[in-house]
Design a protein around this motif. Structure first.
Motif, short mmCIF file in Angstrom:
data_model
loop_
_atom_site.label_atom_id
_atom_site.label_comp_id
_atom_site.label_asym_id
_atom_site.label_seq_id
_atom_site.Cartn_x
_atom_site.Cartn_y
_atom_site.Cartn_z
N GLY A 113 0.82 -1.21 0.00
CA GLY A 113 0.00 0.00 0.00
C GLY A 113 0.85 1.26 0.00
O GLY A 113 0.47 2.28 -0.59
N GLY A 114 2.03 1.19 0.64
CA GLY A 114 2.90 2.35 0.75
C GLY A 114 3.44 2.85 -0.59
O GLY A 114 3.97 3.96 -0.68
N HIS A 115 3.31 2.07 -1.64
CA HIS A 115 3.74 2.54 -2.96
C HIS A 115 2.79 3.59 -3.53
O HIS A 115 3.15 4.36 -4.39
CB HIS A 115 3.80 1.37 -3.96
N LEU A 116 1.55 3.55 -3.07
CA LEU A 116 0.49 4.33 -3.71
C LEU A 116 0.13 5.58 -2.92
O LEU A 116 -0.03 5.53 -1.70
CB LEU A 116 -0.75 3.43 -3.85
N VAL A 117 -0.04 6.69 -3.65
CA VAL A 117 -0.63 7.89 -3.04
C VAL A 117 -2.13 7.81 -3.35
O VAL A 117 -2.55 8.03 -4.49
CB VAL A 117 0.01 9.18 -3.60
N ASP A 118 -2.91 7.45 -2.36
CA ASP A 118 -4.32 7.12 -2.57
C ASP A 118 -5.09 8.24 -3.28
O ASP A 118 -5.83 8.01 -4.24
CB ASP A 118 -5.01 6.82 -1.23
N ALA A 119 -4.92 9.48 -2.78
CA ALA A 119 -5.69 10.61 -3.34
C ALA A 119 -5.32 10.84 -4.81
O ALA A 119 -6.17 11.21 -5.62
CB ALA A 119 -5.42 11.87 -2.53
N ASP A 120 -4.05 10.59 -5.16
CA ASP A 120 -3.62 10.79 -6.56
C ASP A 120 -4.29 9.76 -7.48
O ASP A 120 -4.65 10.07 -8.61
CB ASP A 120 -2.09 10.65 -6.68
N LEU A 121 -4.46 8.54 -6.98
CA LEU A 121 -5.13 7.52 -7.80
C LEU A 121 -6.57 7.95 -8.07
O LEU A 121 -7.04 7.92 -9.20
CB LEU A 121 -5.11 6.15 -7.10
N ILE A 122 -7.26 8.38 -7.02
CA ILE A 122 -8.66 8.78 -7.19
C ILE A 122 -8.76 9.96 -8.17
O ILE A 122 -9.59 9.95 -9.08
CB ILE A 122 -9.28 9.13 -5.82
N GLU A 123 -7.86 10.91 -8.03
CA GLU A 123 -7.89 12.07 -8.93
C GLU A 123 -7.68 11.64 -10.39
O GLU A 123 -8.41 12.08 -11.28
CB GLU A 123 -6.80 13.07 -8.50
N MET A 124 -6.73 10.75 -10.62
CA MET A 124 -6.41 10.35 -12.00
C MET A 124 -7.47 9.41 -12.59
O MET A 124 -7.57 9.27 -13.80
CB MET A 124 -5.02 9.69 -12.07
N LEU A 125 -8.24 8.76 -11.74
CA LEU A 125 -9.37 7.97 -12.23
C LEU A 125 -10.54 8.90 -12.55
O LEU A 125 -11.20 8.77 -13.59
CB LEU A 125 -9.82 6.95 -11.18
N ASP A 126 -10.75 9.87 -11.68
CA ASP A 126 -11.90 10.77 -11.85
C ASP A 126 -11.72 11.72 -13.03
O ASP A 126 -12.70 12.13 -13.64
CB ASP A 126 -12.16 11.56 -10.56
N ASN A 127 -10.45 12.04 -13.36
CA ASN A 127 -10.26 12.91 -14.54
C ASN A 127 -10.06 12.08 -15.81
O ASN A 127 -9.63 12.60 -16.83
CB ASN A 127 -9.12 13.92 -14.30
N GLN A 128 -10.37 10.79 -15.72
CA GLN A 128 -10.38 9.85 -16.86
C GLN A 128 -8.99 9.55 -17.41
O GLN A 128 -8.86 8.94 -18.46
CB GLN A 128 -11.25 10.34 -18.05
N HIS A 129 -7.93 9.99 -16.75
CA HIS A 129 -6.60 9.65 -17.29
C HIS A 129 -6.36 8.14 -17.14
O HIS A 129 -5.84 7.49 -18.04
CB HIS A 129 -5.49 10.44 -16.60
N LEU A 130 -6.77 7.60 -15.99
CA LEU A 130 -6.68 6.16 -15.79
C LEU A 130 -8.07 5.55 -15.94
O LEU A 130 -9.07 6.19 -15.60
CB LEU A 130 -6.14 5.85 -14.39
N SER A 131 -8.12 4.30 -16.43
CA SER A 131 -9.44 3.68 -16.62
C SER A 131 -9.85 2.80 -15.45
O SER A 131 -11.02 2.47 -15.31
CB SER A 131 -9.44 2.87 -17.91
N GLY A 132 -8.90 2.42 -14.61
CA GLY A 132 -9.27 1.57 -13.47
C GLY A 132 -8.04 1.10 -12.73
O GLY A 132 -6.90 1.31 -13.17
N ALA A 133 -8.29 0.46 -11.59
CA ALA A 133 -7.16 -0.05 -10.79
C ALA A 133 -7.62 -1.27 -10.00
O ALA A 133 -8.73 -1.29 -9.47
CB ALA A 133 -6.65 1.02 -9.83
N THR A 134 -6.75 -2.26 -9.95
CA THR A 134 -6.97 -3.40 -9.06
C THR A 134 -5.92 -3.32 -7.95
O THR A 134 -4.72 -3.22 -8.23
CB THR A 134 -6.81 -4.74 -9.82
#
Ligand code: GLV
Length: 309
Positions: free
Chosen positions: A225-246
């Motif tokens: 979990g420490g690899h990920l900046v949680d808020a950055d993932l949500i932002e990049m999913l919400d602005n459609q740059h990323l399509s999803g994450a497992t």
């Protein structure tokens, strides 16, 4: 002389019995039972309570019963200058590979989206993708990443990997070091993180990294979990740059029930189960190292304290 098992889950008895059966001559203790601390030469640990390793004056080495040793370095009371070993295991590696491949195919064939549509009784066929449509990028080509890379090549995926120092794996395009990270990211349509968690890799899955992936990229984190900046993932999913994450791993485990990941339609959560050390496969190497220590031979699967993995 003896081994003490220190872990906070409900698997102490499982490990104790498996070790005892494999080596009836070695005394095995749970840290929760009364045990002679002076006799303990090896601590077999998995997410031990901080401070527990200080109790053993004659400890010869620390054996991690999993692949990732980050939690040992995070405990600033861990005795310094003791060797640390970790698990390098074919079953652990193939389990991880199977998990990542399952996540990749679920994305390719849109299973995740259809599951959401099902909750809305929505019949909505979409274009599906094929193996040949994707380039998979693996961050980390260690014991786990290498097996995954080979399996992906076997399936016919265009596969590339990034690591600190260049790794040669047939049919896998190898990128190395900071200077090649951007090129690697810019063509990774599915990014898989299998890095060790260290000071260098903590927070590596952030906005700045995600923005270098192609638009529509999919992210799989099965490392820490420490690899990920949680808020950055949500932002990049919400602005459609990323399509999803497992995601299989989280800053805090279990993931708290009010964490926004739970409700996010594009985030697919599994409970840190991608690959779990199996006693039948791992106990022989724990015993092998114990014998090596007794015979004064070098230990297998030693961790570099400089590198942190
Ligand atoms: C599991 O997370 C492991 O490090 O073995």
């Amino acid at each position: 002389m003896s081994i003490v098992i220190i872990r906070q889950d409900d698997k102490i008895e499982l490990w104790k019995n498996a070790l005892q059966e494999a080596a009836p001559d070695i005394k095995i203790y749970s840290y929760l039972e009364s045990h002679p601390v002076d006799e303990i030469e090896v601590a077999l640990v998995w997410k031990h309570p901080k401070g527990t390793l200080t109790k053993y004056p004659n400890l010869k080495y620390i054996a991690c019963s999993g692949a990732g040793v980050d939690f040992i370095f995070e405990d600033d009371t861990t005795p310094q200058n003791l060797p640390i070993t970790r698990v390098v295991d074919t079953m652990l590696a193939s389990d991880m590979s199977e998990y990542v491949i399952a996540a990749i195919f679920s994305h390719l064939k849109r299973f995740y989206e259809y599951k959401v549509n099902q909750t809305k009784s929505l019949w909505k066929p979409e274009q599906y993708k094929r193996i040949r449509d994707y380039t998979i990028g693996i961050l980390g080509l260690g014991a786990l990443g290498t097996v995954l890379a080979k399996d992906l090549v076997h399936f016919g995926f265009k596969t590339q990997g990034w690591s600190n120092s260049r790794k040669e794996i047939p049919e896998v395009q190898a990128f190395a070091g900071q200077e090649e990270l951007h090129e690697f990211l810019s063509s990774s349509e599915i990014l898989v993180c299998l890095l060790p968690l260290t000071n260098e890799t903590s927070g590596i899955l952030n906005k700045q990294l995600f923005s270098q992936l192609p638009v529509g990229a999919f992210v799989i984190n099965a490392a820490r979990g420490g690899h990920l900046v949680d808020a950055d993932l949500i932002e990049m999913l919400d602005n459609q740059h990323l399509s999803g994450a497992t995601l299989d791993v989280f800053h805090q485990e279990p993931l708290s029930s009010d964490h926004p990941f739970w409700q996010h339609e594009k985030i697919h959560i599994t409970p840190h189960y991608a690959s779990v050390s199996d006693t039948s496969s791992v106990v022989p190497q724990i015993i092998e190292n114990y014998r090596r220590m007794q015979q004064g031979r070098s230990l297998l699967n030693l961790v570099s304290t400089d590198k942190g993995y």
